[in-house]
Motif scaffolding. Structure first.
Motif: not given
Ligand SMILES: [Mn+2]
Length: 337
Positions: A15-20
């Motif tokens: 999985f990969i996670i990102t944000t603003h």
């Protein structure tokens, strides 16, 4: 609400996670908590943001788990992953350059967010607008999955909830948020240490920038609308590494008659960031979306490709108009009991 996401987690491996952009406590806390939780389930998980972690938050990421899209050695092929988690993001525009790459890929896009302006841009969306923070939603997901909240997961979740509620001052300080925090403290969170790292750890340059910014303060509408600006020159001459507009906003909002605070921050010759806050009646998310941004009723923001002084002129005019429209319904603060 969580069934599909739980199925994807259980069925996936990577999985990969990102944000603003301009990531802050909730964004970073949600990412770190989710990564640590997924790693605890033996899932290969990475965090990739569009920009480097602001220095004030680095102590929350001692293993340097938050990767920066443009740094050397970060080469992402989204097709290698089972899904991308986009946390605390209301709109593609908040993802900077990374948005196009994500949009162009076939990867399953999961958004976990609490912004009322979120229209559900991902493939799977969990948008709970009365959640205090994205971190509170990650907490809910872990509880839903009947998994344990470890101290490593509890600390970033507490960072999320505490910062997005203004350290339990704002109207989103719900019973549910406090209940989650109670469980997080039971799991080992040291609230006072997190507070100290965030707010009592500054350099003298921070006071210089505060002084320069307060020097630009203007008030309109009988003091109900107050704005200030932060130019690149002011930021440079103060020497600050990390610009935190929240402290200035809090100082201004402490004034009794202030209803709306607007802070203009110059990012480039033709790039300006605007932060809006209100106290009781004015819906600043409306104001922010008029300028291509978004957010919550009491806290919103926008980024504009125009010089700071042009932006100030346009935004202050629009804010005054909105306040005149709302002024008839400005009521005294409701009673405490
Ligand atoms: Mn948030």
């Amino acid at each position: 609400m969580w069934e599909r996401i739980v199925d994807i987690i259980n069925g996936g491996k990577k999985f990969i996670i990102t944000t603003h952009l301009f990531s802050e406590g909730d964004a970073i806390g949600s990412e770190l908590a989710l990564k640590r939780f997924l790693c605890g389930l033996n899932k290969d998980t990475i965090i990739v943001n569009n920009e480097a972690l602001p220095s004030v938050y680095r102590c929350f990421d001692p293993d340097k788990d938050v990767k920066f899209l443009k740094s050397k050695g970060v080469n992402i092929n989204l097709d290698d992953f089972d899904a991308i988690f986009i946390v605390d993001v209301a709109d593609w525009s908040q993802l900077g350059d990374f948005a196009d790459t994500i949009k162009a890929s076939q990867i399953t896009k999961i958004c976990i967010d609490h912004h009322p302006t979120n229209s559900g841009f991902a493939d799977i969306n969990v948008i709970v607008k009365d959640a205090s923070s994205a971190g509170e939603l990650i907490y809910d997901m872990i509880i839903y999955m009947n998994e344990e909240i470890t101290p490593e997961v509890a600390t970033p979740l507490y960072l999320s909830i505490a910062t997005d509620t203004g350290w339990f001052k704002f109207s989103n300080t719900s019973a549910k948020a406090l209940k989650a925090c109670s469980a997080l403290i039971r799991a080992g969170v040291r609230s006072e240490l997190i507070y100290e790292k965030l707010y009592q750890n500054r350099h003298l340059s921070y006071l210089k920038l505060l002084n320069l910014t307060l020097g630009t303060l203007r008030s309109e509408c009988n003091g109900q609308l107050v704005w200030a600006k932060m130019t690149r020159e002011m930021i440079k001459s103060s020497g600050v590494e990390f610009v935190d507009t929240d402290v200035i906003i809090d100082l201004i909002r402490a004034v009794n008659e202030v209803e709306v605070v607007v802070i203009f921050r110059e990012l480039g010759e033709r790039k300006t960031k605007v932060s809006f806050r209100s106290k009781h009646t004015v819906d600043v998310s409306k104001l922010a979306s008029d300028f291509g941004g978004g957010g919550h009723v009491r806290a919103a923001g926008a980024s504009l490709d125009e010089p700071i002084d042009t932006v100030i002129g346009n935004v202050v005019t629009a804010a005054k108009e909105l306040m005149e429209e709302t002024s008839t319904c400005i009521s005294p603060v409701s009673s405490l009991t």
